[in-house]
Each structure stands twice: as C-alpha cells, then as structure tokens.
Design a protein around this motif. Sequence first.
Motif, PDB file in Angstrom:
ATOM      1  N   ARG A  44       9.645   4.641   9.709  1.00 42.92           N
ATOM      2  CA  ARG A  44      10.589   4.658   8.601  1.00 42.92           C
ATOM      3  C   ARG A  44      10.648   3.322   7.831  1.00 42.92           C
ATOM      4  NH1 ARG A  44      13.367   9.261   8.930  1.00 42.92           N
ATOM      5  NH2 ARG A  44      15.211   8.509   7.816  1.00 42.92           N
ATOM      6  N   PRO A  45       9.468   2.768   7.465  1.00 43.86           N
ATOM      7  CA  PRO A  45       9.495   1.539   6.666  1.00 43.86           C
ATOM      8  C   PRO A  45       9.805   1.832   5.212  1.00 43.86           C
ATOM      9  CG  PRO A  45       7.247   2.263   6.900  1.00 43.86           C
ATOM     10  CD  PRO A  45       8.098   3.232   7.708  1.00 43.86           C
ATOM     11  N   ASN A  46      10.224   0.804   4.492  1.00 51.78           N
ATOM     12  CA  ASN A  46      10.317   0.883   3.035  1.00 51.78           C
ATOM     13  C   ASN A  46       9.054   0.363   2.367  1.00 51.78           C
ATOM     14  OD1 ASN A  46      13.502  -0.098   3.800  1.00 51.78           O
ATOM     15  ND2 ASN A  46      13.220   1.788   2.636  1.00 51.78           N
ATOM     16  N   ILE A  47       8.522  -0.748   2.890  1.00 55.24           N
ATOM     17  CA  ILE A  47       7.339  -1.377   2.322  1.00 55.24           C
ATOM     18  C   ILE A  47       6.276  -1.465   3.400  1.00 55.24           C
ATOM     19  CG2 ILE A  47       6.388  -3.493   1.330  1.00 55.24           C
ATOM     20  CD1 ILE A  47       9.135  -4.057   0.141  1.00 55.24           C
ATOM     21  N   THR A 104       0.813  -1.227   0.000  1.00 57.97           N
ATOM     22  CA  THR A 104       0.000   0.000   0.000  1.00 57.97           C
ATOM     23  C   THR A 104       0.839   1.267   0.000  1.00 57.97           C
ATOM     24  OG1 THR A 104      -0.184  -0.156   2.412  1.00 57.97           O
ATOM     25  CG2 THR A 104      -1.989  -1.064   1.112  1.00 57.97           C
ATOM     26  N   ARG A 105       2.080   1.201   0.487  1.00 61.63           N
ATOM     27  CA  ARG A 105       2.923   2.387   0.488  1.00 61.63           C
ATOM     28  C   ARG A 105       4.381   1.956   0.291  1.00 61.63           C
ATOM     29  NH1 ARG A 105       1.136   6.211   5.530  1.00 61.63           N
ATOM     30  NH2 ARG A 105       1.925   7.854   4.159  1.00 61.63           N
ATOM     31  N   LEU A 106       5.155   2.815  -0.360  1.00 59.44           N
ATOM     32  CA  LEU A 106       6.587   2.605  -0.554  1.00 59.44           C
ATOM     33  C   LEU A 106       7.321   3.879  -0.153  1.00 59.44           C
ATOM     34  CD1 LEU A 106       6.515   0.911  -4.080  1.00 59.44           C
ATOM     35  CD2 LEU A 106       7.210  -0.218  -1.956  1.00 59.44           C
ATOM     36  N   PHE A 107       8.391   3.724   0.597  1.00 60.98           N
ATOM     37  CA  PHE A 107       9.184   4.869   1.039  1.00 60.98           C
ATOM     38  C   PHE A 107      10.667   4.599   0.788  1.00 60.98           C
ATOM     39  CE2 PHE A 107       5.469   4.973   3.833  1.00 60.98           C
ATOM     40  CZ  PHE A 107       5.139   6.311   3.902  1.00 60.98           C
ATOM     41  N   VAL A 163      14.786  17.860   7.325  1.00 61.32           N
ATOM     42  CA  VAL A 163      15.429  17.921   6.013  1.00 61.32           C
ATOM     43  C   VAL A 163      14.637  17.034   5.065  1.00 61.32           C
ATOM     44  CG1 VAL A 163      17.515  17.450   4.681  1.00 61.32           C
ATOM     45  CG2 VAL A 163      17.697  18.374   7.005  1.00 61.32           C
ATOM     46  N   GLN A 164      13.962  17.660   4.095  1.00 65.36           N
ATOM     47  CA  GLN A 164      13.053  16.942   3.201  1.00 65.36           C
ATOM     48  C   GLN A 164      13.653  16.824   1.803  1.00 65.36           C
ATOM     49  OE1 GLN A 164       9.683  15.467   3.753  1.00 65.36           O
ATOM     50  NE2 GLN A 164      10.678  14.563   1.955  1.00 65.36           N
ATOM     51  N   SER A 202      18.515   9.110   8.117  1.00 62.01           N
ATOM     52  CA  SER A 202      17.954   9.841   9.257  1.00 62.01           C
ATOM     53  C   SER A 202      17.302  11.165   8.899  1.00 62.01           C
ATOM     54  CB  SER A 202      18.997  10.056  10.366  1.00 62.01           C
ATOM     55  OG  SER A 202      18.409   9.843  11.634  1.00 62.01           O
ATOM     56  N   CYS A 203      17.276  11.523   7.610  1.00 65.57           N
ATOM     57  CA  CYS A 203      16.476  12.668   7.186  1.00 65.57           C
ATOM     58  C   CYS A 203      15.099  12.173   6.759  1.00 65.57           C
ATOM     59  CB  CYS A 203      17.184  13.424   6.064  1.00 65.57           C
ATOM     60  SG  CYS A 203      18.720  14.218   6.602  1.00 65.57           S
ATOM     61  N   ALA A 204      14.236  13.088   6.365  1.00 70.60           N
ATOM     62  CA  ALA A 204      12.866  12.716   6.022  1.00 70.60           C
ATOM     63  C   ALA A 204      12.837  11.748   4.845  1.00 70.60           C
ATOM     64  CB  ALA A 204      12.050  13.961   5.693  1.00 70.60           C
ATOM     65  N   GLY A 205      11.755  10.980   4.784  1.00 75.15           N
ATOM     66  CA  GLY A 205      11.578  10.027   3.708  1.00 75.15           C
ATOM     67  C   GLY A 205      10.839  10.618   2.528  1.00 75.15           C
ATOM     68  N   VAL A 206      10.839   9.861   1.436  1.00 78.77           N
ATOM     69  CA  VAL A 206      10.114  10.219   0.219  1.00 78.77           C
ATOM     70  C   VAL A 206       9.153   9.078  -0.080  1.00 78.77           C
ATOM     71  CG1 VAL A 206      10.294  10.755  -2.234  1.00 78.77           C
ATOM     72  CG2 VAL A 206      12.105  11.499  -0.659  1.00 78.77           C
TER      73      VAL A 206
END
Length: 283
Positions: free
Chosen positions: A182-185, A8-11, A60-61, A17-21
């Motif tokens: 901070r997950p990836n999947i 459902t989401r990917l990051f 930091v984005q 340690s900065c913000a995710g996308v």
Amino acid sequence: MDVSATITRLFVYPIKSCAGVELPQATLTETGLEFDRAWMVVDEQGMFVTQRELPRMALVQPELKTFEMVLRAPGMLALHIALDKVEQPVQVTVWKDTVASYDMGDVAAQWFSDFLGKSLRLVRFNPDHRRLSSAQWTGDTEGLNQFSDGYAVLVVSEASLDGLNQRLTAAGEAEVGMQRFRPNIVLSGIDAHDEDRLDELLVTTAQGEARLRMVKPCPRCPIPNIDPRTALSTPTVGDMLQTYRQTAVVGGAVAFGMNAIVLDGVDFELRTGQAAAADYKFD
C-alpha cells in the motif's frame, strides 16, 4: 546528491483499508496525495475498521472520476459517491485520535454493512481538521495527514519488493505484488531498502521542486499477508519479513517502506517518470 531515482508508480487509497487506485499523476497536498485516505469506514461507535478485522475490505475497489467516486465489490451494485457532497458532521476515532469528519449517509452505510456483514458507516475527513503526525518522528516540523495510520506519504522502492520476492521464490513461495504494501510512491533506481536511509526526497515537477522528508520506517501489521485479489490471508509474507526486516529503530518491529511528510510542493503534480533525488541521512 547521493542517489537519483525515478517515480515509477503512484497510488492513492481513497477509503482507508480498501483497494488502491493506481494513477499516472496525482496532486500533492499538505496531507499527502489528493484523495488519499479521505474516507474511512467506522463501526456504530465511530471507531475505524480495517482489513485487520474485515479482510474483505480489500475487495472494495474505488474508481475516481471527475465528479464522483464509484465503488464496486463482488455481488454488489456500484455505489456512487459525489466528491463534493457530505452529510452530517460527526466525530470518529482512528487509533488514538478523535477526528472531525462528515457522515456520508444511509445509502453508503447500508452498502458497506451489506457487503462486510456488520453495521458500518462511511465518513469523510473534515478538511478543516488538523491531524498531526507524531512529533516523536517529525520533530519541530508539523506533518499533516487525513485517515492514514499516521503519515502523509508512504515510499517503497521496487528493489525492496524484488528482494522480498527473491527470498519468497527461493523458499518455493509465489511472488507478491506491490499492492500488498500500500505505498503512495514507488521508486526505481535505488537499492533495496535505501528508502530507509534517505533524508529529504526532492521530486522535479513541472511546477517546481517538491520536498518530502522521510521520517519513520513503516512497521507492518498482518495486512501484507492478505491477497488483495481474494482477501484471503496466509502468513507467508510476514514470516519471510521476520527473517530479515526486524528494525531496531521501531522497537524491533518488521518494517517495509518509509513514511514521509510533505515539506514543499503543495498543489504540485507528481507524475510517473519524474526524477527524484536525495541525500543519505546519517544520525
């Protein structure tokens, strides 16, 4: 198979340690999702720094574009980092590992130093370097990663976050978002913390079946206590997790989410909406 799920989401977190996308799709590489933890901030000694010491890193984005990464932070002009350029080769330290990297130059160093109030530099992982995950958890399979805490991919289920938020609201506290962890999947369709019990996650992509092996529950430091919108920290999340997520297999540490390594599917495209399946792992 035992369970069916949906991505459902990917990051990705381009700078450790900065913000995710959040992305609708991401290329799977042998070290995880493309650009994930490819850059890192280090001090004058080349030692990595994180939100643990500098919580304002959460502000930091990054924004990933075709040829560059654009960094924004409150009160700062945007910093443009070319995706295909590096400068001086350097050796840096992340946890106990010495890692071959590239310094990203004085402009990037000054930008991070000004925003975070400490003399810092930005480095990029050298793709020729092979940083291995702990064989204690991966066994005979080599798991590669870049500047992550130790593993290629972090998987969390929506149900796990829902369970935490139900406990928080019952205690009169505000809900928290998935970005804290901070997950990836992110998976839907499985029960809370079922990710802890899965063996191999098989993802159906347009290129074929990608395979990720779940190897280690993710022990949690104080970073989930930091609100990614404000960089302010309160102990609420950690205190609640202490009440029900102490996990014997990681020495009684609080765990939330499951670390995984990449077995098959390098260069395949992961997308939200893709189906995934897995069997339970029984010791």
